[in-house]
Design a protein around this motif. Structure first.
Motif, mmCIF file in Angstrom:
data_model
loop_
_atom_site.group_PDB
_atom_site.id
_atom_site.type_symbol
_atom_site.label_atom_id
_atom_site.label_comp_id
_atom_site.label_asym_id
_atom_site.label_seq_id
_atom_site.Cartn_x
_atom_site.Cartn_y
_atom_site.Cartn_z
ATOM 1 N N LYS A 18 60.578 37.736 -4.164
ATOM 2 C CA LYS A 18 60.628 36.894 -3.079
ATOM 3 C C LYS A 18 60.145 37.912 -2.212
ATOM 4 N N ARG A 19 60.494 39.109 -1.862
ATOM 5 C CA ARG A 19 59.385 39.210 -0.735
ATOM 6 C C ARG A 19 57.792 39.755 -0.745
ATOM 7 N N HIS A 48 79.380 26.786 -9.391
ATOM 8 C CA HIS A 48 80.390 27.893 -9.035
ATOM 9 C C HIS A 48 79.514 29.172 -9.032
ATOM 10 N N TYR A 49 78.319 29.198 -9.244
ATOM 11 C CA TYR A 49 77.330 30.980 -9.208
ATOM 12 C C TYR A 49 76.849 30.929 -8.685
ATOM 13 N N HIS A 50 76.644 30.169 -7.472
ATOM 14 C CA HIS A 50 75.479 29.861 -6.440
ATOM 15 C C HIS A 50 74.053 29.113 -7.110
ATOM 16 N N VAL A 51 74.417 28.708 -7.905
ATOM 17 C CA VAL A 51 72.687 27.661 -8.335
ATOM 18 C C VAL A 51 72.992 26.390 -7.525
ATOM 19 N N ARG A 52 71.924 26.496 -6.507
ATOM 20 C CA ARG A 52 71.805 25.469 -4.910
ATOM 21 C C ARG A 52 71.933 23.693 -6.324
ATOM 22 N N LEU A 103 71.512 34.240 -10.721
ATOM 23 C CA LEU A 103 71.088 33.419 -10.056
ATOM 24 C C LEU A 103 70.753 32.467 -8.796
ATOM 25 N N SER A 104 71.646 33.685 -7.919
ATOM 26 C CA SER A 104 70.820 32.817 -6.337
ATOM 27 C C SER A 104 69.706 32.730 -6.244
ATOM 28 N N LEU A 105 68.959 34.489 -7.208
ATOM 29 C CA LEU A 105 67.751 35.047 -6.171
ATOM 30 C C LEU A 105 66.815 34.226 -6.805
ATOM 31 N N LYS A 165 66.180 37.462 -18.767
ATOM 32 C CA LYS A 165 67.432 38.171 -19.497
ATOM 33 C C LYS A 165 67.060 39.645 -18.776
ATOM 34 N N THR A 166 66.465 40.396 -19.024
ATOM 35 C CA THR A 166 65.204 41.580 -18.385
ATOM 36 C C THR A 166 65.000 41.742 -16.918
ATOM 37 N N HIS A 167 64.756 40.755 -16.207
ATOM 38 C CA HIS A 167 64.467 40.839 -14.961
ATOM 39 C C HIS A 167 66.196 41.043 -13.841
ATOM 40 N N ASP A 168 65.883 42.631 -13.552
ATOM 41 C CA ASP A 168 67.205 42.975 -12.614
ATOM 42 C C ASP A 168 66.809 42.165 -10.918
ATOM 43 N N ALA A 169 67.871 42.130 -10.219
ATOM 44 C CA ALA A 169 67.990 41.259 -9.158
ATOM 45 C C ALA A 169 67.216 42.208 -8.089
ATOM 46 N N ALA A 170 66.581 43.359 -7.808
ATOM 47 C CA ALA A 170 65.560 44.637 -7.518
ATOM 48 C C ALA A 170 64.561 43.502 -7.873
#
Length: 329
Positions: free
Chosen positions: A91-92, A134-138, A115-117, A80-85
């Motif tokens: 991943k980078r 639906h929320y882009h989890v593969r 979720l997509s990340l 919950k505490t980890h944002d997209a950035a």
């Protein structure tokens, strides 16, 4: 393989993060643990003054740990505490990103997570998979929790002194069911209910202790129970998703009555390793039946215990996670 394991510091009765760390270490991996809880008085003050600022600070701290330790995999429990950035930066830097979400089906992850990340997403419920697609989890993967045999185990010589034990957080449906059950049977309760029930509630004399309890305290109580009552907080709202008590009680070789969930039939054999009920109205009769049959209880509990050791430890769960993520060997 080196894992950066991000654990939620707020889980009190189920410190699954430490169980996961132990299991990964036993499987031969390196583990760096990042606890997202406030570590000192300064961090507590940061959190109190501005919560979002505190989260930003902790995510910067996380990236500093990544820079210092050079892990291969980022594995978060809840997340919950980890944002997209932060996830994009991980991943980078070439880290595989994995999330294990354990609040399904009552608290869905897309409210909190990008979720997509995540390269891999695991959940304690099979039934929520269509939502996550639906929320882009593969490909959402079902991965329930398990036991740590060093904590959740039979304690030889312990007397079964309580007829029925319930251990867990308060929920209105749990309060309603247990209120009905105490009309017929003696029930011992432990958990943080004190502020949630009325001062004159008939449940109060049934509490062994109010407040949170440790896994070791829970294991002792399960060993002292003739029957462990398991009642999911999402009883009769969702037919899927399993909670930790399912495994922890069986790991203590305790006889368990549990409300039916779809996944349970693939985890334990009903009527042989666990007794399931569809409606709480069945509980008084079931309790009367099994309290009068200690040998039958012992047989079912022993078979559940054997199954749990064979298939439902945290090492089993981490082996499955590694297999799905292609990290075996």
């Amino acid at each position: 393989m080196k894992f950066l394991l991000s654990i939620p510091g707020h889980t009190r009765t189920i410190p699954m993060g430490r169980f996961v760390e132990k299991a990964l270490l036993a499987l031969g991996h390196e583990v760096v643990v990042f606890n997202h809880e406030r570590d000192n008085q300064v961090e507590r003050l940061r959190e109190k003054i501005r919560f979002q600022g505190f989260l930003d600070y902790k995510n910067r701290q996380l990236l500093e740990v990544v820079e210092a330790t050079k892990p291969d995999v980022f594995f978060t429990i809840y997340g919950k505490t980890h944002d997209a950035a932060t996830l994009r930066e991980l991943k980078r830097r070439g880290l595989l990103t994995i999330c294990w979400w354990l609040n399904d089906p009552f608290d869905l992850a897309q409210q909190y997570l990008p979720l997509s990340l995540y390269d891999f997403f695991f959940s304690n419920s099979r039934g929520t998979a269509p939502v996550y697609r639906h929320y882009h989890v593969r490909e959402p993967h079902f991965l329930p929790v398990g036991i740590d045999p060093a904590i959740h185990h039979p304690m030889e010589g312990t007397e079964q002194q309580y007829d029925i034990v319930f251990a867990g957080d308060h929920h209105p449906i749990r309060e309603k069911v247990v209120l009905e059950l105490i009309q017929h049977h003696r029930v011992a309760i432990i958990g943080p209910w004190k502020r949630k029930i009325s001062k004159n509630s008939p449940l109060r004399p049934h509490f062994l202790r109010h407040g949170y309890f440790t896994p070791t305290e829970m294991a002792l109580l399960f060993n002292q129970a003739r029957i462990v009552l398991n009642l999911h907080t999402w009883y009769q709202r969702w037919s899927y998703g399993v909670n930790p008590r399912l495994f922890e009680a069986s790991g203590c070789r305790a006889f368990q009555l549990c409300d039916t969930k779809e996944e349970i039939r693939d985890l334990y054999v009903p009527d042989e390793e666990i007794i399931l009920y569809n409606d709480a109205s069945e509980l008084p009769e079931l309790c009367t039946h099994y309290l009068a049959r200690p040998e039958e209880r012992a047989r079912i509990a022993t078979q559940a215990y054997a199954r749990t050791l064979r298939e439902h430890t945290y090492q089993h769960r981490m082996q499955e996670m590694l297999r799905v993520c292609g990290l075996e060997g």
